[in-house]
Design an enzyme around this catalytic site. Structure first.
Site, PDB file in Angstrom:
ATOM      1  N   LEU A 141       0.816  -1.217   0.000  1.00 47.12           N
ATOM      2  CA  LEU A 141       0.000   0.000   0.000  1.00 47.12           C
ATOM      3  C   LEU A 141       0.847   1.263   0.000  1.00 47.12           C
ATOM      4  O   LEU A 141       0.573   2.218  -0.737  1.00 47.12           O
ATOM      5  CB  LEU A 141      -0.936  -0.008   1.213  1.00 47.12           C
ATOM      6  CG  LEU A 141      -1.837   1.207   1.389  1.00 47.12           C
ATOM      7  CD1 LEU A 141      -2.818   1.332   0.222  1.00 47.12           C
ATOM      8  CD2 LEU A 141      -2.592   1.110   2.715  1.00 47.12           C
ATOM      9  N   ARG A 172       3.540   1.937  -1.218  1.00 43.70           N
ATOM     10  CA  ARG A 172       4.245   2.233  -2.469  1.00 43.70           C
ATOM     11  C   ARG A 172       3.519   3.323  -3.260  1.00 43.70           C
ATOM     12  O   ARG A 172       4.109   3.931  -4.142  1.00 43.70           O
ATOM     13  CB  ARG A 172       4.371   0.957  -3.315  1.00 43.70           C
ATOM     14  CG  ARG A 172       5.290  -0.098  -2.703  1.00 43.70           C
ATOM     15  CD  ARG A 172       5.244  -1.383  -3.487  1.00 43.70           C
ATOM     16  NE  ARG A 172       5.713  -1.183  -4.863  1.00 43.70           N
ATOM     17  CZ  ARG A 172       5.529  -2.081  -5.836  1.00 43.70           C
ATOM     18  NH1 ARG A 172       4.868  -3.199  -5.589  1.00 43.70           N
ATOM     19  NH2 ARG A 172       5.994  -1.839  -7.047  1.00 43.70           N
ATOM     20  N   HIS A 173       2.242   3.534  -2.933  1.00 46.63           N
ATOM     21  CA  HIS A 173       1.488   4.612  -3.570  1.00 46.63           C
ATOM     22  C   HIS A 173       1.825   5.905  -2.835  1.00 46.63           C
ATOM     23  O   HIS A 173       1.278   6.187  -1.771  1.00 46.63           O
ATOM     24  CB  HIS A 173      -0.016   4.309  -3.520  1.00 46.63           C
ATOM     25  CG  HIS A 173      -0.385   3.077  -4.279  1.00 46.63           C
ATOM     26  ND1 HIS A 173      -0.632   3.065  -5.624  1.00 46.63           N
ATOM     27  CD2 HIS A 173      -0.526   1.787  -3.873  1.00 46.63           C
ATOM     28  CE1 HIS A 173      -0.924   1.838  -6.029  1.00 46.63           C
ATOM     29  NE2 HIS A 173      -0.859   1.051  -4.977  1.00 46.63           N
ATOM     30  N   ARG A 174       2.727   6.693  -3.390  1.00 51.07           N
ATOM     31  CA  ARG A 174       3.244   7.847  -2.677  1.00 51.07           C
ATOM     32  C   ARG A 174       2.550   9.147  -3.056  1.00 51.07           C
ATOM     33  O   ARG A 174       2.200   9.946  -2.198  1.00 51.07           O
ATOM     34  CB  ARG A 174       4.758   7.995  -2.956  1.00 51.07           C
ATOM     35  CG  ARG A 174       5.593   6.782  -2.589  1.00 51.07           C
ATOM     36  CD  ARG A 174       5.413   6.340  -1.164  1.00 51.07           C
ATOM     37  NE  ARG A 174       5.603   7.401  -0.196  1.00 51.07           N
ATOM     38  CZ  ARG A 174       5.361   7.284   1.105  1.00 51.07           C
ATOM     39  NH1 ARG A 174       4.879   6.152   1.577  1.00 51.07           N
ATOM     40  NH2 ARG A 174       5.558   8.295   1.917  1.00 51.07           N
ATOM     41  N   SER A 199       3.398   1.259  15.217  1.00 52.38           N
ATOM     42  CA  SER A 199       4.816   0.941  15.338  1.00 52.38           C
ATOM     43  C   SER A 199       5.015  -0.302  16.197  1.00 52.38           C
ATOM     44  O   SER A 199       4.652  -0.316  17.376  1.00 52.38           O
ATOM     45  CB  SER A 199       5.567   2.116  15.970  1.00 52.38           C
ATOM     46  OG  SER A 199       6.885   1.739  16.308  1.00 52.38           O
ATOM     47  N   GLN A 200       5.629  -1.325  15.623  1.00 53.76           N
ATOM     48  CA  GLN A 200       5.939  -2.531  16.398  1.00 53.76           C
ATOM     49  C   GLN A 200       7.098  -2.289  17.354  1.00 53.76           C
ATOM     50  O   GLN A 200       7.327  -3.083  18.262  1.00 53.76           O
ATOM     51  CB  GLN A 200       6.288  -3.682  15.456  1.00 53.76           C
ATOM     52  CG  GLN A 200       5.103  -4.251  14.702  1.00 53.76           C
ATOM     53  CD  GLN A 200       5.494  -5.448  13.866  1.00 53.76           C
ATOM     54  OE1 GLN A 200       6.583  -5.481  13.279  1.00 53.76           O
ATOM     55  NE2 GLN A 200       4.629  -6.428  13.792  1.00 53.76           N
ATOM     56  N   ARG A 239      -8.074  12.058  -6.492  1.00 56.44           N
ATOM     57  CA  ARG A 239      -7.362  11.574  -7.676  1.00 56.44           C
ATOM     58  C   ARG A 239      -6.422  10.439  -7.317  1.00 56.44           C
ATOM     59  O   ARG A 239      -6.333   9.430  -8.031  1.00 56.44           O
ATOM     60  CB  ARG A 239      -6.580  12.725  -8.309  1.00 56.44           C
ATOM     61  CG  ARG A 239      -5.996  12.404  -9.669  1.00 56.44           C
ATOM     62  CD  ARG A 239      -5.162  13.569 -10.192  1.00 56.44           C
ATOM     63  NE  ARG A 239      -4.991  13.516 -11.638  1.00 56.44           N
ATOM     64  CZ  ARG A 239      -4.283  14.399 -12.329  1.00 56.44           C
ATOM     65  NH1 ARG A 239      -3.706  15.423 -11.693  1.00 56.44           N
ATOM     66  NH2 ARG A 239      -4.159  14.287 -13.635  1.00 56.44           N
ATOM     67  N   ARG A 244      -5.342  -1.626  -7.431  1.00 50.47           N
ATOM     68  CA  ARG A 244      -5.396  -2.648  -6.382  1.00 50.47           C
ATOM     69  C   ARG A 244      -6.726  -3.398  -6.292  1.00 50.47           C
ATOM     70  O   ARG A 244      -6.817  -4.402  -5.571  1.00 50.47           O
ATOM     71  CB  ARG A 244      -5.073  -2.001  -5.034  1.00 50.47           C
ATOM     72  CG  ARG A 244      -3.688  -1.391  -4.963  1.00 50.47           C
ATOM     73  CD  ARG A 244      -2.588  -2.392  -5.266  1.00 50.47           C
ATOM     74  NE  ARG A 244      -1.264  -1.794  -5.088  1.00 50.47           N
ATOM     75  CZ  ARG A 244      -0.123  -2.456  -5.134  1.00 50.47           C
ATOM     76  NH1 ARG A 244      -0.139  -3.762  -5.373  1.00 50.47           N
ATOM     77  NH2 ARG A 244       1.030  -1.843  -4.977  1.00 50.47           N
TER      78      ARG A 244
END
Length: 255
Positions: free
Chosen positions: A98, A100-102, A111-112, A196, A205
């Protein structure tokens, strides 16, 4: 220790956190026709300003106007309308794809390193659901990984007992132990994107070519956004694909 049913997630959830609020300036009003959401009116207003066509000479209602915008490919006006969604019940494997869609997106993810995953939940891959032997094998594997994580955190807390700051000590333990957690570990993420950008992500996706878990999420997010702003997403069609799973296709590509 065997995982409880609660620890296994089979469906994602999508919650709307924020949507546009449009305030029309009194000195440059638009002759509105028909019903519309604030986000849709914001996009129409931006488009009409480009040509100073506030008097609406063609007599289009907002959704007709935006349909023409999509048809003509003038998608820049859609960038003014932002929607923030909370995504839950999804795996870290999914979010690796996900984010990667910047362009046009902002992300804030659990946060782990700071959050204790001792009671973590796990997202069962859609391809496994319904096949009992596969479900059992997968559940055993993620359960063993969780046991390893809990054990490592305990050992690392002891190893770093000399660290006086307990918060820092826990962070040191969790950041090292998280390495044994699988990609199926559930995560939560806030995603903000303009209309957009959402259209582009959903087109890619929700297609039959997309990986099954992110495709399932994309179809759900599409349904939510179609309720939020029908005119922005009306040209998407959700259908049952040849693999007997839902997918979506779009009429106007890369608006």
């Amino acid at each position: 220790m065997p995982l409880s049913d609660r620890a296994i997630l089979r469906e994602p959830t999508v919650t709307v956190l924020a949507r546009p609020q449009f305030s029309e300036p009194g000195h440059l009003p638009v002759q509105w026709i028909g019903e519309a959401t604030d986000g849709e009116r914001l996009a129409e207003y931006a488009g009409r300003l480009c040509y100073m066509s506030q008097r609406n000479p063609a007599g289009r209602d907002t959704r007709e106007y935006l349909e023409n915008i999509k048809k003509q490919g003038h998608g820049s006006v859609l960038e003014h309308a932002n929607y923030s969604l909370l995504l839950e019940g999804i795996s870290r494997s999914l979010t690796h794809e996900l984010v990667r869609h910047r362009a046009g997106f902002a992300y804030s993810q659990l946060s782990q390193r700071y959050v204790d995953e001792s009671d973590a939940q796990f997202v069962m891959p859609p391809a496994i659901i319904g096949d009992v032997p596969l479900e059992d094998a997968w559940t055993a594997q993620v359960g063993a990984a969780l046991d390893s994580y809990v054990g490592l955190v305990e050992q690392l807390m002891s190893r770093y007992a000399w660290v006086d700051d307990k918060v820092h000590r826990r962070k040191m333990a969790r950041e090292a132990a998280r390495g044994v957690l699988p990609n199926s570990t559930e995560t939560k993420i806030v995603v903000t994107g303009n209309a957009r950008a959402w259209r582009t992500m959903l087109e890619l996706r929700s297609s039959e070519a997309a990986e099954l878990e992110i495709r399932r999420l994309a179809v759900l997010a599409l349904r939510v956004l179609q309720q939020e702003a029908p005119a922005f997403f009306s040209d998407f069609e959700i259908y049952l694909a040849s693999d007997r799973r839902e997918a979506a296709r779009i009429t106007y590509h890369k608006v």
